[in-house]
Enzyme design. Sequence first.
Site, PDB file in Angstrom:
ATOM      1  N   PRO A   1      -2.021  91.502  46.770  1.00  0.00           N
ATOM      2  CG  PRO A   1      -1.017  90.357  48.528  1.00  0.00           C
ATOM      3  CD  PRO A   1      -1.956  90.178  47.386  1.00  0.00           C
ATOM      4  CD  GLU A   2      -1.655  97.095  43.499  1.00  0.00           C
ATOM      5  OE1 GLU A   2      -0.942  97.988  43.023  1.00  0.00           O
ATOM      6  OE2 GLU A   2      -2.887  97.192  43.588  1.00  0.00           O
TER       7      GLU A   2
ATOM      8  NE  ARG B   1     -11.994  84.163  48.481  1.00  0.00           N
ATOM      9  CZ  ARG B   1     -12.273  85.190  47.676  1.00  0.00           C
ATOM     10  NH1 ARG B   1     -11.991  86.422  48.078  1.00  0.00           N
ATOM     11  NH2 ARG B   1     -12.813  84.990  46.506  1.00  0.00           N
TER      12      ARG B   1
END
Length: 274
Positions: free
Chosen positions: A2-3, A113
């Site tokens: 995510p940015e 993950r």
Amino acid sequence: MPELPEVETIVRDIRPAVVGRTVMRASLSHIDVLRGVTRPALLRGLAGMRVDDLFRRAKHAVFDFGERRLVVQPGMTGALLVYDRPLDDEEARYAVLRATLDDGRTLVYRDVRRLGTLLWLDARGWTAYDAAIGPEPLANDFTTDAMRAAVGRTRQSIKKALMDQKLVAGVGNIYANEALFASGIDPSREAARLSVTEWAALHRELRRILSAAVSGRGSTVRDYRTGTGAKGKFQLSLLVYGREGEPCVRCSTRLAGTHALDARITVFCHRCQA
Ligand SMILES: [Zn+2]
């Protein structure tokens, strides 16, 4: 990962539910997400602490507890969610950090993950962390000159420079590709060699795209979810990212994709970007 727009969306979504609340107790399913802190130190530290503020810095969510800050860097599959009911089995399975709040709700850092990281910083640690990251591109004082001073002092490609968190905060592969296309700049150009006009265009387009992506609640290309668990909408507005081989929206030339600049895919138009 995510940015800026994705993490900004998550922070805005859960902020009302957590600011002012006190953590009653916390638990952690795996220690591999921790950086520079042990499980007992983190859990002991969180218990009884009040969330004074929650904000974003670069691609990270920062829970401000006054003397300490919890920095959550969501990985590719990371999400922050607040539940007002018990977690179901699937939710519980991927809940890495769980904090029970004083109103009975549960703040969860979920990460399938576990590619994300958690930092637990004191004032000194925060100062060092913050100083290592470049300026925020949506800040009022991030002018064209400020951008040029921060990003234009490297001989790296402009694409790599934009994604370098030490030079400018929050920009990753998606928005670097989009901003360079929108400003008509070849991603492989040396950052230090852009013209004044090009800096002005890149500055304008980067800020315009990041703002629009925040309004669009981020881009869900794969796993990203907002703070309410929904998908973002801005992926529908991406013009180059994920579109290699497709026609350019401006000139219909096939968009090129290359891994030559960095480890990530760079998508661009040979004709529109010089
Ligand atoms: Zn084109």
